[in-house]
Design an enzyme around this catalytic site. Structure first.
Site, PDB file in Angstrom:
ATOM      1  N   SER A  62       0.812  -1.223   0.000  1.00  0.00           N
ATOM      2  CA  SER A  62       0.000   0.000   0.000  1.00  0.00           C
ATOM      3  C   SER A  62       0.844   1.270   0.000  1.00  0.00           C
ATOM      4  CB  SER A  62      -0.957   0.014   1.196  1.00  0.00           C
ATOM      5  OG  SER A  62      -0.251   0.146   2.410  1.00  0.00           O
ATOM      6  N   LYS A 111       0.665   4.246   7.063  1.00  0.00           N
ATOM      7  CA  LYS A 111      -0.026   5.114   6.109  1.00  0.00           C
ATOM      8  C   LYS A 111       0.427   6.561   6.307  1.00  0.00           C
ATOM      9  CE  LYS A 111      -2.934   2.034   4.267  1.00  0.00           C
ATOM     10  NZ  LYS A 111      -2.197   0.867   4.747  1.00  0.00           N
TER      11      LYS A 111
END
Length: 200
Positions: free
Chosen positions: A118, A155
């Site tokens: 990701s 993230k």
């Protein structure tokens, strides 16, 4: 594997941090002051419990008479994180990497194995070791390690002022933004990314 209470783990972490920063262990009075105990005797009782469990060794007659058995050098590598326990709890540490903590700036407190792609567009790949500075003080745009309902994720952090919502952005268009409502989500920032080590 030594099983410690949350308070015992807190004291053990304090001892480790103090030794890492100053080169010597804290006194009972310093432990009591930092952790808000009413007296040094309260700290002494916790230290005795840690010694009984083999987490520390106590040296009689010395104000700083605390020793960590088999002190590991380097940065701890954290594995899977159990629900409800601190990320640096002893049972989560799989290994130690022989890298000085101050190799990164700010210093790296632990390493975390990256799972998934990701964050690939900024060079954080599956299997990489992410160097993490343990803090919950982060700014918009920082790459963070966050815990949501006891799942750990890496993230980019975004939060608008005065809003009870946090957005965790991937760096890969194949993945969705994670939106977290702070009013009902079990959410915590575990640390700030300070570097990446690629496993060869």
């Amino acid at each position: 594997m030594i099983k410690l209470t949350a308070r015992q783990q807190q004291i053990l972490d304090l001892i480790r941090d103090h030794i890492a920063e100053t080169g010597y262990p804290p006194t009972r009075a310093e432990i009591a002051e930092i952790l808000g105990f009413k007296s040094a005797n309260a700290a002494e009782e916790h230290l005795k419990a840690l010694a009984r469990k083999g987490a520390i060794e106590m040296i009689a007659g010395a104000s700083r008479g605390i020793r960590l058995p088999e002190v590991q050098s380097g940065i701890p590598l954290v594995g899977r994180v159990a629900a409800g326990s601190p990320i640096l709890a002893q049972e989560h540490i799989e290994d130690y990497c022989d890298i000085p903590h101050n190799f990164f700036s700010p210093k790296a407190d632990f390493l975390l194995t990256v799972h998934g792609m990701s964050m690939k567009d900024i060079g954080i790949l599956d299997g990489d070791l992410l160097a993490v500075h343990k803090t919950d003080q982060v700014r918009n745009g920082d790459i963070v390690v966050a815990r949501i309902d006891n799942e750990v994720t890496v993230k980019r952090f975004k939060r608008e002022r005065n809003r009870a919502q946090v957005e965790l952005w991937p760096e890969n268009p194949d993945f969705n933004v994670i939106e977290v409502d702070l009013r009902d989500a079990n959410f915590a920032i575990e640390g700030l990314s300070v570097g990446v080590i690629r496993r060869s």
